[in-house]
Design a protein around this motif. Structure first.
Motif, PDB file in Angstrom:
ATOM      1  N   PRO A   1      43.945  91.282 -34.668  1.00  0.00           N
ATOM      2  CA  PRO A   1      44.762  91.813 -35.763  1.00  0.00           C
ATOM      3  C   PRO A   1      44.632  90.976 -37.037  1.00  0.00           C
ATOM      4  O   PRO A   1      44.362  89.769 -36.985  1.00  0.00           O
ATOM      5  CB  PRO A   1      46.189  91.743 -35.202  1.00  0.00           C
ATOM      6  CG  PRO A   1      46.026  91.710 -33.719  1.00  0.00           C
ATOM      7  CD  PRO A   1      44.743  90.995 -33.461  1.00  0.00           C
ATOM      8  N   SER A   2      44.833  91.626 -38.166  1.00  0.00           N
ATOM      9  CA  SER A   2      44.812  90.914 -39.446  1.00  0.00           C
ATOM     10  C   SER A   2      46.034  90.012 -39.545  1.00  0.00           C
ATOM     11  O   SER A   2      47.034  90.199 -38.856  1.00  0.00           O
ATOM     12  CB  SER A   2      44.812  91.912 -40.603  1.00  0.00           C
ATOM     13  OG  SER A   2      46.016  92.670 -40.578  1.00  0.00           O
ATOM     14  N   GLY A   3      45.950  89.038 -40.443  1.00  0.00           N
ATOM     15  CA  GLY A   3      47.087  88.143 -40.647  1.00  0.00           C
ATOM     16  C   GLY A   3      47.360  87.325 -39.402  1.00  0.00           C
ATOM     17  O   GLY A   3      46.450  86.777 -38.773  1.00  0.00           O
ATOM     18  N   CYS A   4      48.618  87.246 -39.030  1.00  0.00           N
ATOM     19  CA  CYS A   4      49.013  86.546 -37.810  1.00  0.00           C
ATOM     20  C   CYS A   4      48.556  87.339 -36.602  1.00  0.00           C
ATOM     21  O   CYS A   4      48.914  88.514 -36.449  1.00  0.00           O
ATOM     22  CB  CYS A   4      50.525  86.349 -37.780  1.00  0.00           C
ATOM     23  SG  CYS A   4      51.097  85.603 -36.232  1.00  0.00           S
ATOM     24  N   ARG A   5      47.785  86.724 -35.736  1.00  0.00           N
ATOM     25  CA  ARG A   5      47.226  87.464 -34.603  1.00  0.00           C
ATOM     26  C   ARG A   5      48.270  87.823 -33.560  1.00  0.00           C
ATOM     27  O   ARG A   5      48.015  88.649 -32.692  1.00  0.00           O
ATOM     28  CB  ARG A   5      46.068  86.690 -33.989  1.00  0.00           C
ATOM     29  CG  ARG A   5      46.333  85.282 -33.582  1.00  0.00           C
ATOM     30  CD  ARG A   5      45.018  84.559 -33.293  1.00  0.00           C
ATOM     31  NE  ARG A   5      44.189  84.487 -34.478  1.00  0.00           N
ATOM     32  CZ  ARG A   5      42.857  84.368 -34.465  1.00  0.00           C
ATOM     33  NH1 ARG A   5      42.213  84.273 -33.325  1.00  0.00           N
ATOM     34  NH2 ARG A   5      42.175  84.323 -35.583  1.00  0.00           N
ATOM     35  N   PHE A   6      49.475  87.228 -33.636  1.00  0.00           N
ATOM     36  CA  PHE A   6      50.533  87.571 -32.684  1.00  0.00           C
ATOM     37  C   PHE A   6      51.464  88.662 -33.217  1.00  0.00           C
ATOM     38  O   PHE A   6      52.332  89.130 -32.507  1.00  0.00           O
ATOM     39  CB  PHE A   6      51.354  86.310 -32.353  1.00  0.00           C
ATOM     40  CG  PHE A   6      52.421  86.524 -31.317  1.00  0.00           C
ATOM     41  CD1 PHE A   6      52.099  86.921 -30.029  1.00  0.00           C
ATOM     42  CD2 PHE A   6      53.755  86.332 -31.631  1.00  0.00           C
ATOM     43  CE1 PHE A   6      53.079  87.121 -29.069  1.00  0.00           C
ATOM     44  CE2 PHE A   6      54.751  86.528 -30.685  1.00  0.00           C
ATOM     45  CZ  PHE A   6      54.411  86.916 -29.395  1.00  0.00           C
ATOM     46  N   ARG A   7      51.250  89.115 -34.440  1.00  0.00           N
ATOM     47  CA  ARG A   7      52.235  89.997 -35.089  1.00  0.00           C
ATOM     48  C   ARG A   7      52.419  91.324 -34.375  1.00  0.00           C
ATOM     49  O   ARG A   7      53.501  91.920 -34.442  1.00  0.00           O
ATOM     50  CB  ARG A   7      51.829  90.253 -36.538  1.00  0.00           C
ATOM     51  CG  ARG A   7      50.559  91.072 -36.708  1.00  0.00           C
ATOM     52  CD  ARG A   7      50.276  91.411 -38.152  1.00  0.00           C
ATOM     53  NE  ARG A   7      49.023  92.127 -38.308  1.00  0.00           N
ATOM     54  CZ  ARG A   7      48.887  93.423 -38.113  1.00  0.00           C
ATOM     55  NH1 ARG A   7      49.925  94.163 -37.751  1.00  0.00           N
ATOM     56  NH2 ARG A   7      47.709  94.007 -38.271  1.00  0.00           N
ATOM     57  N   THR A   8      51.398  91.829 -33.666  1.00  0.00           N
ATOM     58  CA  THR A   8      51.517  93.129 -32.998  1.00  0.00           C
ATOM     59  C   THR A   8      52.468  93.083 -31.813  1.00  0.00           C
ATOM     60  O   THR A   8      52.862  94.131 -31.300  1.00  0.00           O
ATOM     61  CB  THR A   8      50.141  93.617 -32.518  1.00  0.00           C
ATOM     62  OG1 THR A   8      49.570  92.643 -31.632  1.00  0.00           O
ATOM     63  CG2 THR A   8      49.202  93.837 -33.696  1.00  0.00           C
ATOM     64  N   ARG A   9      52.847  91.883 -31.392  1.00  0.00           N
ATOM     65  CA  ARG A   9      53.762  91.746 -30.249  1.00  0.00           C
ATOM     66  C   ARG A   9      55.023  90.973 -30.620  1.00  0.00           C
ATOM     67  O   ARG A   9      55.874  90.735 -29.760  1.00  0.00           O
ATOM     68  CB  ARG A   9      53.049  91.014 -29.108  1.00  0.00           C
ATOM     69  CG  ARG A   9      51.755  91.662 -28.687  1.00  0.00           C
ATOM     70  CD  ARG A   9      50.988  90.815 -27.683  1.00  0.00           C
ATOM     71  NE  ARG A   9      51.650  90.765 -26.403  1.00  0.00           N
ATOM     72  CZ  ARG A   9      51.333  89.912 -25.422  1.00  0.00           C
ATOM     73  NH1 ARG A   9      50.381  89.021 -25.613  1.00  0.00           N
ATOM     74  NH2 ARG A   9      51.977  89.947 -24.282  1.00  0.00           N
ATOM     75  N   CYS A  10      55.121  90.577 -31.865  1.00  0.00           N
ATOM     76  CA  CYS A  10      56.197  89.672 -32.283  1.00  0.00           C
ATOM     77  C   CYS A  10      57.414  90.449 -32.790  1.00  0.00           C
ATOM     78  O   CYS A  10      57.272  91.326 -33.663  1.00  0.00           O
ATOM     79  CB  CYS A  10      55.680  88.741 -33.381  1.00  0.00           C
ATOM     80  SG  CYS A  10      56.924  87.585 -33.992  1.00  0.00           S
ATOM     81  N   PRO A  11      58.622  90.134 -32.322  1.00  0.00           N
ATOM     82  CA  PRO A  11      59.827  90.818 -32.808  1.00  0.00           C
ATOM     83  C   PRO A  11      60.222  90.412 -34.225  1.00  0.00           C
ATOM     84  O   PRO A  11      61.050  91.085 -34.844  1.00  0.00           O
ATOM     85  CB  PRO A  11      60.894  90.380 -31.795  1.00  0.00           C
ATOM     86  CG  PRO A  11      60.417  89.056 -31.291  1.00  0.00           C
ATOM     87  CD  PRO A  11      58.928  89.147 -31.268  1.00  0.00           C
ATOM     88  N   LEU A  12      59.630  89.338 -34.751  1.00  0.00           N
ATOM     89  CA  LEU A  12      59.992  88.866 -36.086  1.00  0.00           C
ATOM     90  C   LEU A  12      58.986  89.272 -37.154  1.00  0.00           C
ATOM     91  O   LEU A  12      59.158  88.919 -38.322  1.00  0.00           O
ATOM     92  CB  LEU A  12      60.110  87.337 -36.082  1.00  0.00           C
ATOM     93  CG  LEU A  12      61.065  86.702 -35.061  1.00  0.00           C
ATOM     94  CD1 LEU A  12      61.015  85.186 -35.178  1.00  0.00           C
ATOM     95  CD2 LEU A  12      62.481  87.213 -35.257  1.00  0.00           C
ATOM     96  N   ALA A  13      57.937  89.988 -36.775  1.00  0.00           N
ATOM     97  CA  ALA A  13      56.837  90.270 -37.692  1.00  0.00           C
ATOM     98  C   ALA A  13      57.298  91.047 -38.918  1.00  0.00           C
ATOM     99  O   ALA A  13      58.107  91.966 -38.832  1.00  0.00           O
ATOM    100  CB  ALA A  13      55.739  91.032 -36.968  1.00  0.00           C
ATOM    101  N   THR A  14      56.775  90.659 -40.081  1.00  0.00           N
ATOM    102  CA  THR A  14      57.058  91.335 -41.340  1.00  0.00           C
ATOM    103  C   THR A  14      55.732  91.708 -42.006  1.00  0.00           C
ATOM    104  O   THR A  14      54.651  91.426 -41.488  1.00  0.00           O
ATOM    105  CB  THR A  14      57.855  90.414 -42.286  1.00  0.00           C
ATOM    106  OG1 THR A  14      57.026  89.299 -42.647  1.00  0.00           O
ATOM    107  CG2 THR A  14      59.130  89.917 -41.628  1.00  0.00           C
ATOM    108  N   GLU A  15      55.840  92.302 -43.178  1.00  0.00           N
ATOM    109  CA  GLU A  15      54.642  92.687 -43.930  1.00  0.00           C
ATOM    110  C   GLU A  15      53.810  91.459 -44.297  1.00  0.00           C
ATOM    111  O   GLU A  15      52.584  91.500 -44.340  1.00  0.00           O
ATOM    112  CB  GLU A  15      55.076  93.455 -45.184  1.00  0.00           C
ATOM    113  CG  GLU A  15      53.938  94.027 -46.008  1.00  0.00           C
ATOM    114  CD  GLU A  15      53.481  93.062 -47.103  1.00  0.00           C
ATOM    115  OE1 GLU A  15      52.335  93.223 -47.572  1.00  0.00           O
ATOM    116  OE2 GLU A  15      54.264  92.159 -47.455  1.00  0.00           O
ATOM    117  N   LEU A  16      54.481  90.320 -44.530  1.00  0.00           N
ATOM    118  CA  LEU A  16      53.774  89.087 -44.828  1.00  0.00           C
ATOM    119  C   LEU A  16      52.867  88.678 -43.664  1.00  0.00           C
ATOM    120  O   LEU A  16      51.741  88.217 -43.880  1.00  0.00           O
ATOM    121  CB  LEU A  16      54.791  87.968 -45.119  1.00  0.00           C
ATOM    122  CG  LEU A  16      54.227  86.556 -45.286  1.00  0.00           C
ATOM    123  CD1 LEU A  16      53.346  86.467 -46.526  1.00  0.00           C
ATOM    124  CD2 LEU A  16      55.363  85.523 -45.353  1.00  0.00           C
ATOM    125  N   CYS A  17      53.345  88.856 -42.458  1.00  0.00           N
ATOM    126  CA  CYS A  17      52.570  88.474 -41.278  1.00  0.00           C
ATOM    127  C   CYS A  17      51.284  89.296 -41.164  1.00  0.00           C
ATOM    128  O   CYS A  17      50.275  88.809 -40.650  1.00  0.00           O
ATOM    129  CB  CYS A  17      53.409  88.646 -40.012  1.00  0.00           C
ATOM    130  SG  CYS A  17      54.955  87.694 -40.017  1.00  0.00           S
TER     131      CYS A  17
END
Length: 336
Positions: A283-299
């Motif tokens: 994934p683009s940005g933070c690679r954990f963002r697709t599974r993260c409950p805190l993910a935002t547009e910045l991630c």
């Protein structure tokens, strides 16, 4: 400040996979820009889900896999680009304990021959000296001396792993890479093997890179712990700091899954949705963002770098400071 025994700088190991006749070959980024240091005499634990790149990292460090790019600096020398002919001294000083004691031992060789093989390859000692060395090694790992005449299939899983450990320390290495050395063993045997590894470290001055998925065991044996996700280190801290002040959502999710004796004292579950993405399409940005409950547009836009939180605690999360502060106010339950 003393020089690290092992230093990895932007280490990458990518695999090109087969593709159709009109499509480019996809690239699997198994290890993707890892920076890591390991000091002499310490144990660095490495944890993460299956498929995150832990074992590939270990095999790349020992040059069973050729690194795609980056450097592997061992005791001040870059061994990442050294030719196979010049790797002899490096491989005498770095040994590996493999995960599967059933597959890592040649069934056609006696235990004595298995343990003596690295000594023969290194040209160390006369036959009589090697036989004595094998007996000493068997005694050191808690096996009877008559084990040398027997074959690996005659031993239990825990005993086979002891044979693998004896073979790994035969050349008196500086660094031993332990690639999930207890995952195939019963729980009671796991504790025996870990205690033996700690005794060997104290007696021989060994340094360990200890790879496991057992978060309760890695806490017991490790001085520092690195958490790996999709080929990168996402958090690195001392064992105590990681468990009491986790600052990455992935680390928090892993720790919340550890069972504790008192259910009321258990850490509140941290949600983690879905399966780990493929290392072919990270994934683009933070690679954990697709599974993260805190993910935002910045991630999704910006990949967070590993940054310092104090006391050598590194975390690759945009919200690391807030999560660390929250963990400090609500510490984890104590586990034995």
């Amino acid at each position: 400040m003393t020089q690290p025994l092992l230093e990895l700088r932007d280490l990458n190991k990518h695999f090109r996979l087969p593709a159709g006749p009109f499509a480019p070959k996809p690239v699997l980024r198994a290890v993707d820009g890892v920076d890591l240091t390991l000091n002499k005499g310490e144990t660095l634990g490495l944890v993460g889900e299956s498929g995150c790149g832990k074992s590939t990292l270990a095999r790349t460090v020992i040059r069973l896999h050729e690194p795609t790019s980056g450097s592997i600096v061992f005791d001040g020398q870059d061994v990442g680009t050294v030719s196979d002919r010049r790797l002899g001294s490096f491989r005498r000083r770095v040994q590996m304990i493999f995960q599967d004691p059933y597959a890592s031992l040649n069934p056609r060789m006696s235990v004595g021959d298995l343990i003596a093989e690295p000594l023969i390859i290194a040209g160390m000692g006369a036959p009589a000296d090697r036989r004595k060395k094998v007996g000493d090694l068997l005694d050191r790992v808690g096996l009877p001396s008559d084990s040398a005449q027997r074959f690996a299939h005659e031993f239990s899983g825990g005993q086979r792993q002891r044979i693998g450990i004896a073979r790994a320390i035969a050349l008196e290495p500086d660094l031993v890479i332990c690639d999930e050395p207890i995952s195939a063993l019963d729980v009671s045997v796991q504790a025996q093997v870990v205690n033996m590894l700690e005794d060997l470290q104290a007696d021989l001055g060994l340094t360990y890179l200890f790879i496991t998925h057992d978060l309760s065991m890695v806490r017991h044996i490790s001085d520092r712990i690195g958490v790996m996700y999709l080929g990168k280190i996402v958090e690195l801290a001392t064992s105590a700091d990681l468990y009491h002040r986790p600052s990455h959502p992935y680390t928090r999710a892993l720790l919340s899954a550890i069972p504790v004796p008192d259910p009321e004292a258990a850490r509140a579950a941290e949600p983690m949705q879905g399966e780990i993405p493929t290392a072919i399409n990270i994934p683009s940005g933070c690679r954990f963002r697709t599974r993260c409950p805190l993910a935002t547009e910045l991630c999704a836009r910006v990949e967070p770098p590993l940054h310092e939180l104090g006391n050598g605690h590194l975390s690759a999360c945009h919200f690391a400071e807030e999560l660390a502060a929250q963990a400090s106010l609500n510490p984890a339950p104590q586990q034995e």
